[in-house]
Design a protein around this motif. Structure first.
Motif, PDB file in Angstrom:
ATOM      1  N   GLN A 257       2.540  27.836 -16.683  1.00  0.00           N
ATOM      2  CA  GLN A 257       3.238  27.298 -15.517  1.00  0.00           C
ATOM      3  C   GLN A 257       2.331  26.398 -14.694  1.00  0.00           C
ATOM      4  O   GLN A 257       2.717  25.287 -14.308  1.00  0.00           O
ATOM      5  CB  GLN A 257       3.739  28.450 -14.640  1.00  0.00           C
ATOM      6  N   ARG A 258       1.097  26.857 -14.429  1.00  0.00           N
ATOM      7  CA  ARG A 258       0.175  26.061 -13.622  1.00  0.00           C
ATOM      8  C   ARG A 258      -0.225  24.781 -14.354  1.00  0.00           C
ATOM      9  O   ARG A 258      -0.356  23.719 -13.737  1.00  0.00           O
ATOM     10  CB  ARG A 258      -1.058  26.887 -13.275  1.00  0.00           C
ATOM     11  N   ARG A 259      -0.404  24.854 -15.675  1.00  0.00           N
ATOM     12  CA  ARG A 259      -0.728  23.646 -16.426  1.00  0.00           C
ATOM     13  C   ARG A 259       0.419  22.635 -16.364  1.00  0.00           C
ATOM     14  O   ARG A 259       0.201  21.433 -16.172  1.00  0.00           O
ATOM     15  CB  ARG A 259      -1.036  24.011 -17.873  1.00  0.00           C
ATOM     16  N   LEU A 260       1.645  23.114 -16.518  1.00  0.00           N
ATOM     17  CA  LEU A 260       2.801  22.221 -16.456  1.00  0.00           C
ATOM     18  C   LEU A 260       2.938  21.601 -15.079  1.00  0.00           C
ATOM     19  O   LEU A 260       3.276  20.417 -14.945  1.00  0.00           O
ATOM     20  CB  LEU A 260       4.071  22.983 -16.832  1.00  0.00           C
ATOM     21  N   GLU A 261       2.692  22.376 -14.022  1.00  0.00           N
ATOM     22  CA  GLU A 261       2.768  21.838 -12.665  1.00  0.00           C
ATOM     23  C   GLU A 261       1.767  20.708 -12.460  1.00  0.00           C
ATOM     24  O   GLU A 261       2.090  19.666 -11.882  1.00  0.00           O
ATOM     25  CB  GLU A 261       2.526  22.957 -11.643  1.00  0.00           C
ATOM     26  N   GLU A 262       0.541  20.904 -12.930  1.00  0.00           N
ATOM     27  CA  GLU A 262      -0.484  19.871 -12.762  1.00  0.00           C
ATOM     28  C   GLU A 262      -0.170  18.645 -13.622  1.00  0.00           C
ATOM     29  O   GLU A 262      -0.383  17.510 -13.188  1.00  0.00           O
ATOM     30  CB  GLU A 262      -1.867  20.429 -13.107  1.00  0.00           C
ATOM     31  N   CYS A 263       0.336  18.866 -14.822  1.00  0.00           N
ATOM     32  CA  CYS A 263       0.733  17.737 -15.657  1.00  0.00           C
ATOM     33  C   CYS A 263       1.871  16.952 -14.999  1.00  0.00           C
ATOM     34  O   CYS A 263       1.850  15.713 -14.966  1.00  0.00           O
ATOM     35  CB  CYS A 263       1.181  18.227 -17.034  1.00  0.00           C
ATOM     36  N   GLY A 264       2.865  17.682 -14.494  1.00  0.00           N
ATOM     37  CA  GLY A 264       3.982  17.019 -13.827  1.00  0.00           C
ATOM     38  C   GLY A 264       3.532  16.216 -12.628  1.00  0.00           C
ATOM     39  O   GLY A 264       4.003  15.093 -12.392  1.00  0.00           O
ATOM     40  N   ARG A 265       2.607  16.774 -11.848  1.00  0.00           N
ATOM     41  CA  ARG A 265       2.098  16.071 -10.659  1.00  0.00           C
ATOM     42  C   ARG A 265       1.347  14.796 -11.066  1.00  0.00           C
ATOM     43  O   ARG A 265       1.509  13.744 -10.451  1.00  0.00           O
ATOM     44  CB  ARG A 265       1.201  16.995  -9.856  1.00  0.00           C
ATOM     45  N   GLU A 266       0.511  14.886 -12.126  1.00  0.00           N
ATOM     46  CA  GLU A 266      -0.259  13.711 -12.537  1.00  0.00           C
ATOM     47  C   GLU A 266       0.641  12.637 -13.137  1.00  0.00           C
ATOM     48  O   GLU A 266       0.456  11.449 -12.886  1.00  0.00           O
ATOM     49  CB  GLU A 266      -1.342  14.117 -13.537  1.00  0.00           C
ATOM     50  N   LEU A 267       1.627  13.049 -13.918  1.00  0.00           N
ATOM     51  CA  LEU A 267       2.535  12.068 -14.510  1.00  0.00           C
ATOM     52  C   LEU A 267       3.392  11.374 -13.454  1.00  0.00           C
ATOM     53  O   LEU A 267       3.809  10.228 -13.634  1.00  0.00           O
ATOM     54  CB  LEU A 267       3.443  12.753 -15.545  1.00  0.00           C
ATOM     55  N   ALA A 268       3.649  12.050 -12.336  1.00  0.00           N
ATOM     56  CA  ALA A 268       4.481  11.477 -11.283  1.00  0.00           C
ATOM     57  C   ALA A 268       3.698  10.545 -10.365  1.00  0.00           C
ATOM     58  O   ALA A 268       4.283   9.809  -9.576  1.00  0.00           O
ATOM     59  CB  ALA A 268       5.107  12.603 -10.441  1.00  0.00           C
ATOM     60  N   ARG A 269       2.373  10.582 -10.468  1.00  0.00           N
ATOM     61  CA  ARG A 269       1.539   9.794  -9.562  1.00  0.00           C
ATOM     62  C   ARG A 269       1.597   8.322  -9.944  1.00  0.00           C
ATOM     63  O   ARG A 269       1.447   7.955 -11.097  1.00  0.00           O
ATOM     64  CB  ARG A 269       0.104  10.307  -9.635  1.00  0.00           C
ATOM     65  N   ARG A 270       1.800   7.484  -8.942  1.00  0.00           N
ATOM     66  CA  ARG A 270       1.829   6.048  -9.187  1.00  0.00           C
ATOM     67  C   ARG A 270       0.413   5.529  -9.436  1.00  0.00           C
ATOM     68  O   ARG A 270      -0.507   5.864  -8.715  1.00  0.00           O
ATOM     69  CB  ARG A 270       2.425   5.314  -7.989  1.00  0.00           C
ATOM     70  N   ARG A 272      -1.739   1.926 -11.426  1.00  0.00           N
ATOM     71  CA  ARG A 272      -1.675   0.712 -12.240  1.00  0.00           C
ATOM     72  C   ARG A 272      -2.045   1.001 -13.689  1.00  0.00           C
ATOM     73  O   ARG A 272      -1.584   0.351 -14.613  1.00  0.00           O
ATOM     74  CB  ARG A 272      -2.626  -0.344 -11.670  1.00  0.00           C
ATOM     75  N   THR A 273      -2.945   1.935 -13.896  1.00  0.00           N
ATOM     76  CA  THR A 273      -3.372   2.303 -15.247  1.00  0.00           C
ATOM     77  C   THR A 273      -3.016   3.759 -15.498  1.00  0.00           C
ATOM     78  O   THR A 273      -3.880   4.633 -15.465  1.00  0.00           O
ATOM     79  CB  THR A 273      -4.890   2.085 -15.416  1.00  0.00           C
ATOM     80  N   ALA A 274      -1.746   4.020 -15.707  1.00  0.00           N
ATOM     81  CA  ALA A 274      -1.279   5.392 -15.905  1.00  0.00           C
ATOM     82  C   ALA A 274      -1.812   5.935 -17.219  1.00  0.00           C
ATOM     83  O   ALA A 274      -1.766   5.248 -18.256  1.00  0.00           O
ATOM     84  CB  ALA A 274       0.248   5.429 -15.906  1.00  0.00           C
ATOM     85  N   PRO A 275      -2.340   7.166 -17.240  1.00  0.00           N
ATOM     86  CA  PRO A 275      -2.837   7.758 -18.485  1.00  0.00           C
ATOM     87  C   PRO A 275      -1.682   8.066 -19.428  1.00  0.00           C
ATOM     88  O   PRO A 275      -0.534   8.215 -19.011  1.00  0.00           O
ATOM     89  CB  PRO A 275      -3.528   9.032 -18.012  1.00  0.00           C
ATOM     90  N   THR A 276      -2.004   8.180 -20.707  1.00  0.00           N
ATOM     91  CA  THR A 276      -0.976   8.527 -21.676  1.00  0.00           C
ATOM     92  C   THR A 276      -0.568   9.981 -21.493  1.00  0.00           C
ATOM     93  O   THR A 276      -1.304  10.784 -20.918  1.00  0.00           O
ATOM     94  CB  THR A 276      -1.487   8.320 -23.109  1.00  0.00           C
ATOM     95  N   VAL A 277       0.609  10.306 -22.003  1.00  0.00           N
ATOM     96  CA  VAL A 277       1.102  11.681 -21.913  1.00  0.00           C
ATOM     97  C   VAL A 277       0.157  12.633 -22.627  1.00  0.00           C
ATOM     98  O   VAL A 277      -0.160  13.723 -22.130  1.00  0.00           O
ATOM     99  CB  VAL A 277       2.517  11.775 -22.501  1.00  0.00           C
ATOM    100  N   SER A 278      -0.319  12.235 -23.808  1.00  0.00           N
ATOM    101  CA  SER A 278      -1.217  13.124 -24.559  1.00  0.00           C
ATOM    102  C   SER A 278      -2.534  13.334 -23.815  1.00  0.00           C
ATOM    103  O   SER A 278      -3.103  14.438 -23.861  1.00  0.00           O
ATOM    104  CB  SER A 278      -1.475  12.548 -25.947  1.00  0.00           C
ATOM    105  N   ALA A 279      -3.029  12.301 -23.116  1.00  0.00           N
ATOM    106  CA  ALA A 279      -4.277  12.445 -22.357  1.00  0.00           C
ATOM    107  C   ALA A 279      -4.096  13.421 -21.195  1.00  0.00           C
ATOM    108  O   ALA A 279      -4.978  14.243 -20.916  1.00  0.00           O
ATOM    109  CB  ALA A 279      -4.740  11.090 -21.839  1.00  0.00           C
ATOM    110  N   VAL A 280      -2.953  13.334 -20.526  1.00  0.00           N
ATOM    111  CA  VAL A 280      -2.674  14.263 -19.420  1.00  0.00           C
ATOM    112  C   VAL A 280      -2.582  15.691 -19.958  1.00  0.00           C
ATOM    113  O   VAL A 280      -3.145  16.624 -19.376  1.00  0.00           O
ATOM    114  CB  VAL A 280      -1.371  13.863 -18.700  1.00  0.00           C
ATOM    115  N   ALA A 281      -1.873  15.856 -21.058  1.00  0.00           N
ATOM    116  CA  ALA A 281      -1.714  17.191 -21.642  1.00  0.00           C
ATOM    117  C   ALA A 281      -3.063  17.786 -22.016  1.00  0.00           C
ATOM    118  O   ALA A 281      -3.348  18.956 -21.725  1.00  0.00           O
ATOM    119  CB  ALA A 281      -0.802  17.116 -22.859  1.00  0.00           C
ATOM    120  N   GLN A 282      -3.913  16.979 -22.640  1.00  0.00           N
ATOM    121  CA  GLN A 282      -5.226  17.471 -23.052  1.00  0.00           C
ATOM    122  C   GLN A 282      -6.093  17.810 -21.855  1.00  0.00           C
ATOM    123  O   GLN A 282      -6.821  18.806 -21.877  1.00  0.00           O
ATOM    124  CB  GLN A 282      -5.915  16.425 -23.923  1.00  0.00           C
ATOM    125  N   ARG A 283      -6.011  16.989 -20.801  1.00  0.00           N
ATOM    126  CA  ARG A 283      -6.824  17.232 -19.614  1.00  0.00           C
ATOM    127  C   ARG A 283      -6.507  18.579 -18.980  1.00  0.00           C
ATOM    128  O   ARG A 283      -7.368  19.231 -18.395  1.00  0.00           O
ATOM    129  CB  ARG A 283      -6.615  16.105 -18.606  1.00  0.00           C
TER     130      ARG A 283
END
Length: 324
Positions: A257-270, A272-283
Motif C-alpha cells: 500500500q505504501r509503495r503504491l501511494e508513493e508511486c501514485g504521488r510521483e506519477l501525478a507530479r508535474r 518536464r522530464t517525467a520518469p518512466t513508469v518502470s523507473a518509478v516502480a523500481q525506485r
C-alpha cells in the motif's frame, strides 16, 4: 475569502468541495444538512505558514489514500476548534473535539473529521520539514484531542486565536519570525503531549509506529520483508504479525500500500522530464513492472500510464481527478 453566499443553491456543494480542496488539501466533503449549504473560508499566509478560518454548516470531510497520492504537498495541520464540536479519526484513534480544543493531524495519512453542527475552526498548516519532532512523536499525538484548560495548551490557545485574526499584513521579516515561533510552539506541544501520555518507546503502540517509520524509510528496498523488519526491531516475525492484527492490515499489505501511494504521488507530479513508469516502480521497491501494473490498477482502477496522463492533463495540481 471564498464563500457560498453568491453561489446558486444547486451548485454550493460542488463549489465548497473545490474551495476546501484548493485552500487546504484535497478532500471529499459531504454536507450533512438538507437545506442550502452555507460556508466560507478565509486564508492568510505567514511566510511558510498558512492560516485558515473555516465557518460552515454541518459536514464530514475525508482525506483518502487516493487523494493523498495526488497531492504535491502534504502539510501537518493543527486545528483550533472555536465553536461547535468535531470528531477526528486518524491512525486508528478517535478524538472528540470540543470548543477550545486543539487537534493535530498529518495530511500524509488518511483521516476524517465529522462536524455534526455549524462550526468555526482555525487551521494552521506548515511543512513537515519545519518540525523537529520525530515521526514517532508526531504520530503519537495525531487522533487525540488536546485540552487547553491548563498546562501548555492554555498558553498556546490565546496566541493561536490572536494570530488567526491578524496573520496578514506583516512585513516579511516579522512574518518569518512569527512563523518560526509557531513551529517552536508546535514542537513543544508535541513533546509535552507525548511526555504527558507516558508512552514508553517499547510499548506496543510505539513499536507499531516505529515499524511504520522503518517501512517508510525502506520502501525502495525490494528485499523489505516481515522477517527483515522483525530482525531490525529485535522481535519475532510472529509477534510482528500479531501486533498488526489490530491495525486492520498485514505487514505485506502495508508495504504494498505504501509503495503504491508513493508511486501514485510521483506519477501525478508535474515535471518536464517525467520518469518512466518502470523507473518509478523500481525506485519504490517493485521488481516486476507487470506485477506493479496489476497492483496499481487494482488499487486505483486505472493503469499507471493512464494515471500519469490524467494527472498531467488536469487543470490544477492537487485537485481531485474528474470521474466524468
Amino acid at each position: 475569502m471564498l464563500t457560498t453566499a453568491d453561489v446558486p443553491d444547486r451548485d454550493r456543494t460542488a463549489f465548497w468541495n473545490e474551495a476546501v480542496s484548493r485552500t487546504l488539501v484535497p478532500m471529499e466533503v459531504s454536507p450533512r444538512g438538507d437545506g442550502p449549504f452555507d460556508g466560507r473560508i478565509v486564508t492568510d499566509r505567514l511566510a511558510y505558514l498558512q492560516v485558515s478560518t473555516v465557518e460552515a454548516d454541518a459536514q464530514r470531510v475525508s482525506r483518502t489514500r487516493a487523494l493523498i497520492s495526488r497531492s504535491s504537498q502534504a502539510p501537518v495541520a493543527v486545528g483550533v476548534q472555536r465553536s461547535g464540536t468535531a470528531t477526528l479519526v486518524q491512525d486508528g484513534r478517535r478524538a472528540e473535539v470540543g470548543e477550545g480544543d486543539l487537534v493535530v493531524y498529518d495530511t500524509t495519512r488518511p483521516y476524517s473529521i465529522d462536524y455534526p453542527q455549524r462550526f468555526t475552526t482555525h487551521v494552521f498548516q506548515l511543512p513537515r520539514r519545519t518540525l523537529s519532532a520525530s515521526d514517532t512523536a508526531l504520530r503519537s499525538v495525531t487522533g487525540n484531542a488536546i485540552r487547553t484548560g491548563d498546562g501548555f495548551g492554555a498558553i498556546l490557545l490565546p496566541f493561536l486565536t490572536t494570530l488567526a485574526s491578524s496573520a496578514d499584513g506583516h512585513p516579511p521579516a516579522v512574518a518569518n519570525r512569527l512563523a518560526g515561533m509557531v513551529v517552536e510552539l508546535f514542537d513543544t506541544l508535541i513533546t509535552e503531549e507525548t511526555r504527558s501520555r507516558g508512552r514508553e518507546a517499547d510499548t506496543p503502540n510505539h513499536l507499531v509506529q516505529r515499524v511504520r517509520d522503518h517501512i517508510d524509510r525502506n520502501l525502495g528496498d525490494p528485499d523489505l520483508s516481515p522477517e527483515r523488519i522483525a530482525r531490525a526491531h529485535g522481535i519475532s516475525a510472529r509477534y510482528l504479525h500479531r501486533m498488526f492484527e489490530g491495525e486492520g492490515t498485514t505487514i505485506g499489505r502495508l508495504i504494498r500500500q505504501r509503495r503504491l501511494e508513493e508511486c501514485g504521488r510521483e506519477l501525478a507530479r508535474r515535471s518536464r522530464t517525467a520518469p518512466t513508469v518502470s523507473a518509478v516502480a523500481q525506485r519504490w521497491g517493485f521488481v516486476s513492472p507487470a506485477h506493479f501494473s496489476r497492483a496499481f490498477r487494482a488499487a486505483y482502477g486505472v493503469s499507471p500510464r493512464e494515471w500519469r496522463d490524467r494527472c498531467a492533463g488536469r487543470p490544477e495540481a492537487g485537485l481531485p481527478l474528474s470521474t466524468g
